[in-house]
Design a protein around this motif. Structure first.
Motif, mmCIF file in Angstrom:
data_model
loop_
_atom_site.group_PDB
_atom_site.id
_atom_site.type_symbol
_atom_site.label_atom_id
_atom_site.label_comp_id
_atom_site.label_asym_id
_atom_site.label_seq_id
_atom_site.Cartn_x
_atom_site.Cartn_y
_atom_site.Cartn_z
ATOM 1 N N GLU A 36 -1.672 14.446 53.042
ATOM 2 C CA GLU A 36 -1.121 15.646 52.314
ATOM 3 C C GLU A 36 -1.810 15.365 50.974
ATOM 4 O OE1 GLU A 36 3.026 16.106 54.809
ATOM 5 O OE2 GLU A 36 2.920 14.255 53.327
ATOM 6 N N ARG A 37 -1.607 14.030 50.508
ATOM 7 C CA ARG A 37 -1.989 14.142 48.862
ATOM 8 C C ARG A 37 -3.611 14.466 48.587
ATOM 9 N NH1 ARG A 37 -0.785 9.278 48.945
ATOM 10 N NH2 ARG A 37 -2.967 8.189 49.098
ATOM 11 N N ILE A 38 -4.453 14.511 49.645
ATOM 12 C CA ILE A 38 -5.837 14.449 49.315
ATOM 13 C C ILE A 38 -6.085 15.904 49.682
ATOM 14 C CG2 ILE A 38 -8.368 13.881 50.033
ATOM 15 C CD1 ILE A 38 -7.098 11.087 50.220
ATOM 16 N N LEU A 39 -5.775 16.419 50.983
ATOM 17 C CA LEU A 39 -6.079 17.592 51.539
ATOM 18 C C LEU A 39 -5.189 18.744 51.560
ATOM 19 C CD1 LEU A 39 -7.588 16.338 55.151
ATOM 20 C CD2 LEU A 39 -8.974 16.643 53.108
ATOM 21 N N GLY A 40 -3.985 18.245 51.313
ATOM 22 C CA GLY A 40 -2.781 19.305 51.268
ATOM 23 C C GLY A 40 -1.930 19.441 52.355
ATOM 24 N N ASN A 41 -0.826 20.132 52.344
ATOM 25 C CA ASN A 41 0.157 19.986 53.432
ATOM 26 C C ASN A 41 -0.280 20.797 54.636
ATOM 27 O OD1 ASN A 41 1.815 18.550 51.969
ATOM 28 N ND2 ASN A 41 2.876 20.310 50.850
ATOM 29 N N GLU A 42 -1.203 21.720 54.461
ATOM 30 C CA GLU A 42 -1.501 22.741 55.580
ATOM 31 C C GLU A 42 -2.945 22.597 56.011
ATOM 32 O OE1 GLU A 42 -0.002 26.656 54.828
ATOM 33 O OE2 GLU A 42 1.906 25.791 54.913
ATOM 34 N N HIS A 43 -3.618 21.550 55.701
ATOM 35 C CA HIS A 43 -4.971 21.146 56.106
ATOM 36 C C HIS A 43 -4.824 20.925 57.477
ATOM 37 C CE1 HIS A 43 -8.932 19.303 56.893
ATOM 38 N NE2 HIS A 43 -9.290 19.906 55.843
ATOM 39 N N LEU A 44 -5.887 21.280 58.149
ATOM 40 C CA LEU A 44 -5.736 21.182 60.129
ATOM 41 C C LEU A 44 -5.649 19.566 60.355
ATOM 42 C CD1 LEU A 44 -8.007 23.753 61.181
ATOM 43 C CD2 LEU A 44 -5.677 23.681 61.012
ATOM 44 N N ASP A 45 -6.258 18.719 59.474
ATOM 45 C CA ASP A 45 -6.069 17.315 59.524
ATOM 46 C C ASP A 45 -4.854 16.733 59.509
ATOM 47 O OD1 ASP A 45 -8.741 17.338 60.410
ATOM 48 O OD2 ASP A 45 -9.620 16.366 58.761
ATOM 49 N N THR A 46 -4.217 17.259 58.142
ATOM 50 C CA THR A 46 -2.953 16.736 57.971
ATOM 51 C C THR A 46 -1.967 17.503 58.889
ATOM 52 O OG1 THR A 46 -3.374 17.387 55.575
ATOM 53 C CG2 THR A 46 -1.254 17.064 56.148
ATOM 54 N N LEU A 47 -2.057 18.821 59.544
ATOM 55 C CA LEU A 47 -1.285 18.975 60.512
ATOM 56 C C LEU A 47 -1.438 18.238 61.912
ATOM 57 C CD1 LEU A 47 -1.674 22.998 60.002
ATOM 58 C CD2 LEU A 47 0.355 21.343 59.380
ATOM 59 N N GLN A 48 -2.560 17.826 62.023
ATOM 60 C CA GLN A 48 -2.635 16.935 63.272
ATOM 61 C C GLN A 48 -2.260 15.639 63.129
ATOM 62 O OE1 GLN A 48 -4.387 17.805 66.183
ATOM 63 N NE2 GLN A 48 -3.426 15.823 66.828
ATOM 64 N N SER A 49 -2.096 14.990 61.917
ATOM 65 C CA SER A 49 -1.410 13.929 61.695
ATOM 66 C C SER A 49 0.138 13.959 61.798
ATOM 67 C CB SER A 49 -1.719 13.249 60.050
ATOM 68 O OG SER A 49 -2.877 12.869 60.115
ATOM 69 N N LYS A 50 0.734 15.239 61.510
ATOM 70 C CA LYS A 50 2.106 15.438 61.731
ATOM 71 C C LYS A 50 2.266 15.578 63.185
ATOM 72 C CE LYS A 50 3.204 17.922 57.483
ATOM 73 N NZ LYS A 50 3.629 18.858 56.959
ATOM 74 N N ALA A 51 1.463 15.868 63.896
ATOM 75 C CA ALA A 51 1.568 16.225 65.446
ATOM 76 C C ALA A 51 1.301 14.891 66.062
ATOM 77 C CB ALA A 51 0.388 16.900 65.733
ATOM 78 N N ASP A 52 0.234 14.052 65.494
ATOM 79 C CA ASP A 52 0.263 12.656 66.255
ATOM 80 C C ASP A 52 1.601 11.840 65.813
ATOM 81 O OD1 ASP A 52 -2.075 13.266 66.905
ATOM 82 O OD2 ASP A 52 -2.979 12.407 65.386
ATOM 83 N N LEU A 53 2.158 11.852 64.730
ATOM 84 C CA LEU A 53 3.249 11.288 64.488
ATOM 85 C C LEU A 53 4.560 11.845 65.325
ATOM 86 C CD1 LEU A 53 4.778 9.122 62.629
ATOM 87 C CD2 LEU A 53 4.808 10.773 60.622
#
Length: 867
Positions: free
Chosen positions: A850-867
């Motif tokens: 979230e800090r590096i890529l932003g809240n809506e970057h696909l990798d950030t969204l994948q992290s949310k999904a994994d969590l």
């Protein structure tokens, strides 16, 4: 003194007295020697007209005047005018004096020299042989006139590229003059100087240097340090040093010549201007292009003022300045001058004069640099056809034309055509010049470059090793050509994945160039850049970044922020940042490069399109796929329009767009493009060309994403078998094929097969690249995933921890690869039922993304999904 004598004779004897006319004729010769050719022509015309009126058109004095005026026209580059007069003199002397009178033979000799200047070498040779045979019969084989004839014929052979014939005659002349006149007679020294020039043309530079030094020392002792013959010797030795890559020595000598001629002859004498131009050429070879440009502009302005815009020397100055502009990346400026020169030479000399053809060849090179390959091909084809007709199929100029066309075919992706031409050039040079002549070695090296582009790296390596060994033996380990051979062999090793070998050679080249040329010479900077690329391939990104920053800062300071070399350096640094996962930094730099290229080169220049393609690739890595798709679509359309649907760059654009579609989940669109690319590459390059195999591998990945695993497996097995056969079992691309097939086996639930391949890949990469190279760490991570799928969670955890610790240490705790490793370990903990450990890690990864890529970057969204 001659002006005083002339004025007195005009006053006492009258304007048309024979002695007055003799004074005018003498003064005209002096004006010729001073480079004051218009003044020489004015007097010569007056003398000729007066003698024709007083003595008649065929009196010997009249014929001498006509001949003198012809020589003035020769000096002015007005060869058709010179030829017309010389033919008249020859016909008159043959009629009056007979075919073998010494004056008649001298007329033939003079006309032969003019034919040489006009590029009519067969005519020059015919006359030269007639003169030599007659003088040998009448005067004897060792008379000075006979020796001069032999020497003139040798110079004709030199111009024809028949250097062994030239050398044979020049050695005979030198031996005779040494025996008759002595070692230090001026004619003997001139023979040594002429032989030294021939040795230079033959690439026998140590022999040329030896003779050049002897001539210079003798002339300094006999004539003094500032006599024009001495200065010419110094200049010739400077040229030899240039060919030997000893540019500081060449610079020192040429500066001495220039300063002496400025003092002795004045700043605008033709000899002074020639010296200034020669010094500019040395600066150009040293990469001191602004210094070269400054001198060449001065020479051009002086020649335009003194000789006129269309004098041949003025045109040559424009051509030389254009070459410097080309080296500076100022291709529109180069093109403008070259078009002007070509148009004037066509009008004055004719379409097929050798200098006109040279202009076409130079313009073709500029078009190549501008990416205007069809225009380059058209001109090079014209030049080749003309040279074959005029000079023959095996003249060195013809072979050079064939080589230039081969280079253009290479740029157009027409490698079979390029290979065919280059093989012809190599075979001819081996037969004519020998296997170790510098031109032959260059041809062998060019053919190696073609093989490298064709993916035939073992063939390229074999030729490059031969060239390197020959150059080291002939020129020495640190000659610039030897170093260039090492650099090119290193590039081939890099393509073969033999990075330690590449690094070893590149370090040697860099250290030698720093010592010989200095730390900021363009060749040194190129070496530093090449080593940086190898470090990148070896995963030593901080080392790569350090070198590329040095190169960029030096080029910005020396060449300016928008020079093409500077933009290339900036782009290389962006590529390294991309490898390091520093995509925002890469994007920022690539945006700057793209803006500059659009402004300087235009929206559709090939370099501009390449910048767009590289920026799109960065967007793709950042997950900004719509941005990537838009740019890639524009690049593809432009390349299809400019290069054609089946050009290799166009196919690469299709492949890159397909990869973006694949990442967007648009797998049918990806498959459609990849099938098109594969079919064309199979037809053009062959089933087993490395780019064709790459297309098969890409299509297999798409089939994997579509769940078509049997189709993926079929292609991947084909690719693996071909790469093992072509590249060897442990080439990095072969290992990549094994890794891809292992992933497919994983998806098919064939985990023992996947494990077997992944262990092989991991062991090989550890042995070849080291235990902490990123490719090795990726292999370790893939094996960990397989162990997870097999329920071997302790093994998976052990490998996952090793990968994470290595990436944290090498790349930092927040690098994208490190975050991926942390996420993979969390996934393993989740499988093991260690959910609190998994949660703790996934929260850290999410916060970082979230800090590096932003809240809506696909990798950030994948992290949310994994969590």
């Amino acid at each position: 003194l001659q002006v005083l004598v002339l004025e007195v004779r005009e006053r006492i004897l009258g304007n048309e007295h024979l002695e007055t006319l003799g004074s005018k004729a003498d003064l005209a010769v002096t004006y010729c020697n001073m480079g004051r050719w218009p003044d020489a022509e004015r007097l010569g015309v007056q003398v000729l007209e007066a003698r024709e009126r007083i003595l008649g058109t065929e009196h010997q004095y009249t014929l001498t005047s006509r001949n003198n005026l012809a020589m003035t026209y020769c000096n002015m580059g007005r060869w058709p005018d010179a030829e017309r007069l010389q033919v008249l003199v020859l016909e008159a002397r043959e009629r009056i004096l007979g075919n073998e009178h010494l004056d008649t033979l001298q007329s033939k000799a003079d006309l032969a020299v003019t034919y040489c200047n006009m590029g009519r070498w067969p005519d020059a040779e015919r006359l030269g042989v007639q003169v030599l045979e007659a003088r040998e019969r009448i005067l004897g084989t060792e008379h000075q006139y006979t020796l001069t004839s032999r020497n003139n014929l040798a110079m004709t052979y030199c111009n024809m590229g028949r250097w062994p014939d030239a050398e044979r005659l020049q050695v005979l002349v030198l031996e005779a003059r040494e025996r008759i006149l002595g070692n230090e007679h001026l004619d003997t020294l001139q023979s040594k100087a002429d032989l030294a020039v021939t040795y230079c043309n033959m690439g026998r530079w140590p022999d040329a240097e030896r003779l050049g030094v002897q001539v210079l020392e003798a002339r300094e002792r006999i004539l003094g340090t500032e006599h024009q013959y001495t200065l010419t010797s110094r200049n010739n030795l400077a040229v030899t040093y240039c060919n030997m890559g000893r540019w500081p020595d060449a610079d020192r000598l040429e500066v001495q010549v220039l300063e002496a001629r400025e003092t002795t002859l004045g700043t605008e004498h033709q000899y002074t201007l020639t010296s200034r131009n020669n010094l500019a050429g040395i600066y150009s070879n040293m990469g001191r292009w602004p210094d070269a440009e400054r001198l060449q502009v001065l020479v051009l302005e002086a020649r335009e003022r003194i000789l006129g815009n269309e004098h041949l020397d003025t045109l040559q100055s424009k051509a030389d300045l254009a070459v410097t502009y080309s080296k500076m990346g100022r291709w529109p400026d180069a093109e403008r001058l070259q078009v002007l020169v070509l148009e004037v030479r066509e009008r004055i000399l004719g379409n097929e004069h050798l200098e006109t053809l040279g202009s076409k060849a130079d313009l073709a090179v500029t078009y190549c640099n501008m990416g205007r390959w069809p225009d380059a091909e058209r001109l090079e084809g014209q030049v080749l056809e003309a040279r074959e007709r005029i000079l023959g199929t095996e003249h060195q100029y013809t072979l050079t034309s064939r080589n230039n066309l081969a280079v253009t075919y290479c740029n157009m992706g027409r490698w079979p055509d390029a290979e065919r031409l280059e093989v012809q050039v190599l075979e001819a040079r081996e037969r004519i010049l020998g296997t170790e002549h510098q031109y032959t070695l260059t041809s062998r090296n060019n053919l190696a470059g073609i093989y490298s582009n064709m993916g035939r790296w073992p063939d390229a390596e074999r030729l490059q090793v031969l060239v390197l060994e020959a150059r080291e033996r002939i020129l020495g380990n640190e000659h610039l050509d030897s170093l260039q051979s090492k650099a090119e062999l290193a590039e081939t090793y890099s393509k073969m994945g033999r990075w330690p070998d590449a690094k070893r050679l590149e370090v040697q080249v860099l250290e030698a160039r720093e010592r010989i040329l200095g730390t900021e010479h363009q060749y040194t900077l190129t070496s530093r850049n090449n080593l940086a690329v190898t470090y990148c391939n070896m995963g030593r990104w901080p080392d790569a970044e350090r070198l590329e920053v040095q190169v960029l800062e030096a080029r910005e300071r020396i060449l300016g922020t928008e020079h093409q070399y500077t933009l290339t350096s900036r782009n290389n640094l962006a590529w390294t940042y991309s490898k390091m996962g520093r995509w925002p930094d890469a994007e920022r730099i690539q945006g700057l490069v793209l803006e500059a290229r659009e402004r300087i080169l235009g929206n559709e220049h090939l370099d501009t399109l390449q910048s767009k393609a590289e920026l799109a690739e960065t967007y793709s890595k950042m997950g900004r796929w719509p941005h990537a798709e838009r740019i890639q679509g524009l690049v593809l359309e432009a390349r299809e329009r400019i290069l054609g649907n089946e050009h290799l760059d166009t196919l690469q654009s299709k492949a890159e767009l397909a990869e973006t579609y694949s990442k967007m989940g648009r797998w049918p669109d990806a498959e459609r493009l990849q099938v098109l690319v594969l079919e064309v590459r199979e037809r053009i390059l062959g089933n087993e060309h490395l780019e064709t195999l790459g297309s098969k591998a890409d299509l297999a990945v798409t089939y994997c994403n579509m769940g078509r695993w049997p189709d993926a497996e079929r292609l991947q097995v084909l690719v693996l078998e071909a790469r093992e056969r072509i590249l060897g079992n442990e080439h990095l691309e072969t290992l990549g094929s094994k890794a891809d097939l292992a992933v497919t086996y994983c998806n098919m639930g064939r985990w023992p097969d996947a494990e077997r391949l992944e262990v092989q890949v991991l062991e090989a990469r550890e042995r070849i690249l080291g235990t902490e190279h990123q490719y090795t760490l990726t292999s370790r991570n893939n094996l960990a995933v397989t162990y997870c799928n097999m329920g071997r969670w302790p093994d998976a955890e052990r490998l996952g921890v090793q990968v994470l610790e290595a990436r944290e240490r090498i790349l930092g705790t927040e690098h994208q690869y490190t975050l991926t490793s942390r996420n993979n370990l969390a996934w393993t903990y989740s499988k093991m039922g260690r959910w609190p450990d998994a949660e703790q890690i996934q929260v850290l990864v999410l916060e970082a993304r979230e800090r590096i890529l932003g809240n809506e970057h696909l990798d950030t969204l994948q992290s949310k999904a994994d969590l």
